[in-house]
Motif scaffolding. Sequence first.
Motif, PDB file in Angstrom:
ATOM      1  N   ALA A  36     -50.558 -60.308  21.099  1.00 14.69           N
ATOM      2  CA  ALA A  36     -49.141 -60.660  20.989  1.00 14.69           C
ATOM      3  C   ALA A  36     -48.569 -60.129  19.680  1.00 14.69           C
ATOM      4  O   ALA A  36     -49.110 -60.365  18.600  1.00 14.69           O
ATOM      5  CB  ALA A  36     -48.954 -62.168  21.086  1.00 14.69           C
ATOM      6  N   GLU A  37     -47.479 -59.394  19.794  1.00 15.87           N
ATOM      7  CA  GLU A  37     -46.781 -58.869  18.628  1.00 15.87           C
ATOM      8  C   GLU A  37     -45.597 -59.758  18.266  1.00 15.87           C
ATOM      9  O   GLU A  37     -45.060 -59.657  17.169  1.00 15.87           O
ATOM     10  CB  GLU A  37     -46.299 -57.450  18.919  1.00 15.87           C
ATOM     11  N   HIS A  38     -45.195 -60.602  19.210  1.00 14.70           N
ATOM     12  CA  HIS A  38     -44.050 -61.484  19.013  1.00 14.70           C
ATOM     13  C   HIS A  38     -44.440 -62.883  19.472  1.00 14.70           C
ATOM     14  O   HIS A  38     -45.100 -63.047  20.493  1.00 14.70           O
ATOM     15  CB  HIS A  38     -42.839 -60.989  19.818  1.00 14.70           C
ATOM     16  N   ARG A  39     -43.997 -63.887  18.708  1.00 13.40           N
ATOM     17  CA  ARG A  39     -44.289 -65.290  19.026  1.00 13.40           C
ATOM     18  C   ARG A  39     -42.979 -66.074  18.963  1.00 13.40           C
ATOM     19  O   ARG A  39     -42.345 -66.127  17.920  1.00 13.40           O
ATOM     20  CB  ARG A  39     -45.317 -65.850  18.048  1.00 13.40           C
ATOM     21  N   ILE A  40     -42.621 -66.666  20.084  1.00 13.72           N
ATOM     22  CA  ILE A  40     -41.341 -67.367  20.192  1.00 13.72           C
ATOM     23  C   ILE A  40     -41.570 -68.772  20.716  1.00 13.72           C
ATOM     24  O   ILE A  40     -42.322 -68.965  21.676  1.00 13.72           O
ATOM     25  CB  ILE A  40     -40.371 -66.618  21.145  1.00 13.72           C
ATOM     26  N   SER A  60     -38.213 -65.400  30.701  1.00 12.88           N
ATOM     27  CA  SER A  60     -38.469 -64.350  31.680  1.00 12.88           C
ATOM     28  C   SER A  60     -38.089 -62.971  31.135  1.00 12.88           C
ATOM     29  O   SER A  60     -38.843 -62.003  31.281  1.00 12.88           O
ATOM     30  CB  SER A  60     -37.689 -64.644  32.962  1.00 12.88           C
ATOM     31  N   ASN A  61     -36.926 -62.882  30.505  1.00  9.39           N
ATOM     32  CA  ASN A  61     -36.473 -61.604  29.944  1.00  9.39           C
ATOM     33  C   ASN A  61     -37.407 -61.104  28.843  1.00  9.39           C
ATOM     34  O   ASN A  61     -37.677 -59.907  28.753  1.00  9.39           O
ATOM     35  CB  ASN A  61     -35.042 -61.727  29.416  1.00  9.39           C
ATOM     36  N   LEU A  62     -37.908 -62.025  28.027  1.00  6.78           N
ATOM     37  CA  LEU A  62     -38.851 -61.625  26.978  1.00  6.78           C
ATOM     38  C   LEU A  62     -40.157 -61.116  27.583  1.00  6.78           C
ATOM     39  O   LEU A  62     -40.725 -60.129  27.099  1.00  6.78           O
ATOM     40  CB  LEU A  62     -39.129 -62.796  26.030  1.00  6.78           C
ATOM     41  N   MET A  63     -40.621 -61.769  28.644  1.00  3.33           N
ATOM     42  CA  MET A  63     -41.845 -61.319  29.325  1.00  3.33           C
ATOM     43  C   MET A  63     -41.664 -59.901  29.869  1.00  3.33           C
ATOM     44  O   MET A  63     -42.556 -59.066  29.765  1.00  3.33           O
ATOM     45  CB  MET A  63     -42.210 -62.255  30.472  1.00  3.33           C
ATOM     46  N   HIS A  65     -39.382 -57.628  28.861  1.00  2.00           N
ATOM     47  CA  HIS A  65     -39.077 -56.672  27.802  1.00  2.00           C
ATOM     48  C   HIS A  65     -40.324 -56.267  27.013  1.00  2.00           C
ATOM     49  O   HIS A  65     -40.508 -55.091  26.704  1.00  2.00           O
ATOM     50  CB  HIS A  65     -38.025 -57.258  26.852  1.00  2.00           C
ATOM     51  N   TYR A  66     -41.159 -57.240  26.678  1.00  2.00           N
ATOM     52  CA  TYR A  66     -42.298 -56.961  25.805  1.00  2.00           C
ATOM     53  C   TYR A  66     -43.622 -56.804  26.524  1.00  2.00           C
ATOM     54  O   TYR A  66     -44.572 -56.345  25.924  1.00  2.00           O
ATOM     55  CB  TYR A  66     -42.452 -58.072  24.763  1.00  2.00           C
ATOM     56  N   ASP A  67     -43.740 -57.220  27.773  1.00  2.00           N
ATOM     57  CA  ASP A  67     -45.004 -57.270  28.503  1.00  2.00           C
ATOM     58  C   ASP A  67     -45.664 -58.612  28.168  1.00  2.00           C
ATOM     59  O   ASP A  67     -45.734 -58.996  27.008  1.00  2.00           O
ATOM     60  CB  ASP A  67     -45.921 -56.105  28.086  1.00  2.00           C
ATOM     61  N   PRO A  68     -46.139 -59.327  29.174  1.00  2.00           N
ATOM     62  CA  PRO A  68     -46.706 -60.665  28.942  1.00  2.00           C
ATOM     63  C   PRO A  68     -47.835 -60.721  27.904  1.00  2.00           C
ATOM     64  O   PRO A  68     -47.995 -61.727  27.232  1.00  2.00           O
ATOM     65  CB  PRO A  68     -47.214 -61.081  30.325  1.00  2.00           C
ATOM     66  N   ASP A  69     -48.593 -59.640  27.753  1.00  2.00           N
ATOM     67  CA  ASP A  69     -49.674 -59.643  26.763  1.00  2.00           C
ATOM     68  C   ASP A  69     -49.164 -59.448  25.335  1.00  2.00           C
ATOM     69  O   ASP A  69     -49.871 -59.759  24.383  1.00  2.00           O
ATOM     70  CB  ASP A  69     -50.690 -58.541  27.071  1.00  2.00           C
ATOM     71  N   LYS A  70     -47.956 -58.940  25.187  1.00  2.00           N
ATOM     72  CA  LYS A  70     -47.423 -58.617  23.857  1.00  2.00           C
ATOM     73  C   LYS A  70     -46.540 -59.711  23.277  1.00  2.00           C
ATOM     74  O   LYS A  70     -46.050 -59.585  22.161  1.00  2.00           O
ATOM     75  CB  LYS A  70     -46.615 -57.316  23.916  1.00  2.00           C
ATOM     76  N   VAL A  71     -46.306 -60.784  24.061  1.00  2.00           N
ATOM     77  CA  VAL A  71     -45.433 -61.854  23.574  1.00  2.00           C
ATOM     78  C   VAL A  71     -46.052 -63.216  23.909  1.00  2.00           C
ATOM     79  O   VAL A  71     -46.555 -63.422  25.002  1.00  2.00           O
ATOM     80  CB  VAL A  71     -44.003 -61.722  24.161  1.00  2.00           C
ATOM     81  N   ASN A  91     -36.224 -75.936  39.310  1.00  2.00           N
ATOM     82  CA  ASN A  91     -36.752 -74.782  38.579  1.00  2.00           C
ATOM     83  C   ASN A  91     -38.282 -74.762  38.503  1.00  2.00           C
ATOM     84  O   ASN A  91     -38.856 -73.930  37.806  1.00  2.00           O
ATOM     85  CB  ASN A  91     -36.192 -74.763  37.148  1.00  2.00           C
ATOM     86  N   ARG A  92     -38.909 -75.657  39.228  1.00  2.87           N
ATOM     87  CA  ARG A  92     -40.373 -75.787  39.144  1.00  2.87           C
ATOM     88  C   ARG A  92     -41.098 -74.468  39.409  1.00  2.87           C
ATOM     89  O   ARG A  92     -42.027 -74.096  38.692  1.00  2.87           O
ATOM     90  CB  ARG A  92     -40.844 -76.862  40.123  1.00  2.87           C
ATOM     91  N   LYS A  93     -40.700 -73.756  40.457  1.00  2.00           N
ATOM     92  CA  LYS A  93     -41.373 -72.500  40.813  1.00  2.00           C
ATOM     93  C   LYS A  93     -41.260 -71.469  39.681  1.00  2.00           C
ATOM     94  O   LYS A  93     -42.209 -70.750  39.388  1.00  2.00           O
ATOM     95  CB  LYS A  93     -40.801 -71.918  42.105  1.00  2.00           C
ATOM     96  N   MET A  94     -40.091 -71.422  39.042  1.00  2.00           N
ATOM     97  CA  MET A  94     -39.888 -70.490  37.932  1.00  2.00           C
ATOM     98  C   MET A  94     -40.784 -70.866  36.748  1.00  2.00           C
ATOM     99  O   MET A  94     -41.382 -69.994  36.116  1.00  2.00           O
ATOM    100  CB  MET A  94     -38.423 -70.488  37.516  1.00  2.00           C
ATOM    101  N   VAL A  95     -40.881 -72.158  36.450  1.00  2.60           N
ATOM    102  CA  VAL A  95     -41.766 -72.625  35.374  1.00  2.60           C
ATOM    103  C   VAL A  95     -43.202 -72.211  35.688  1.00  2.60           C
ATOM    104  O   VAL A  95     -43.901 -71.641  34.841  1.00  2.60           O
ATOM    105  CB  VAL A  95     -41.664 -74.156  35.184  1.00  2.60           C
ATOM    106  N   GLU A  96     -43.643 -72.483  36.905  1.00  2.00           N
ATOM    107  CA  GLU A  96     -45.018 -72.153  37.290  1.00  2.00           C
ATOM    108  C   GLU A  96     -45.269 -70.646  37.257  1.00  2.00           C
ATOM    109  O   GLU A  96     -46.354 -70.198  36.885  1.00  2.00           O
ATOM    110  CB  GLU A  96     -45.339 -72.759  38.653  1.00  2.00           C
ATOM    111  N   SER A  97     -44.269 -69.851  37.618  1.00  2.00           N
ATOM    112  CA  SER A  97     -44.390 -68.400  37.554  1.00  2.00           C
ATOM    113  C   SER A  97     -44.546 -67.932  36.106  1.00  2.00           C
ATOM    114  O   SER A  97     -45.386 -67.069  35.799  1.00  2.00           O
ATOM    115  CB  SER A  97     -43.152 -67.739  38.182  1.00  2.00           C
ATOM    116  N   LEU A  98     -43.766 -68.512  35.204  1.00  2.00           N
ATOM    117  CA  LEU A  98     -43.867 -68.137  33.791  1.00  2.00           C
ATOM    118  C   LEU A  98     -45.213 -68.567  33.201  1.00  2.00           C
ATOM    119  O   LEU A  98     -45.809 -67.841  32.407  1.00  2.00           O
ATOM    120  CB  LEU A  98     -42.708 -68.732  32.995  1.00  2.00           C
TER     121      LEU A  98
END
Length: 152
Positions: A36-40, A60-63, A65-71, A91-98
């Motif tokens: 991870a290069e970024h931590r939010i 979701s946008n950060l994932m 933009h940066y790739d899930p491994d980079k953030v 929003n449960r499905k979206m939470v679980e997806s993230l």
Amino acid sequence: MGFSAITRTMAAALLIAAAASATHAQQAPLQDKPFAEHRIVLQLSDNDPRKQGLVLSVASNLMKHYDPDKVAIEVVAFGPGIELLRPENPNRKMVESLVAQGARFDICLNTVDTIEREAGKRPEFISAATPVQVGVAQILFLTENGYTLVRP
């Protein structure tokens, strides 16, 4: 200083150290994201559906933009914000997806305990939620360890 004064001082020091260790043990450890290069950390402290949607959109946008491994993304929900992590939330499905992509959603147990005391029943929350004793303390812990706080 007499023997009993030294004993009392040492006992007090041990109690303080034990209390500090117990407090630290109740925080979720930092995410294991070595690349991870970024931590939010995203704060969610109210039960506004638009705010929930905004927090999820930012994550979701950060994932994307940066790739899930980079953030490393951690959403800390406390107070009315824990409603996002209830099983019936739309929003449960979206939470679980993230979560499946590597984000973490923390739920404040102080809030859960307060609701239980007031309602007489412990509220349910989704299994994808990571329990932390104090949501604001988790935010402080994360910011002290290199995370940037964002309050959408």
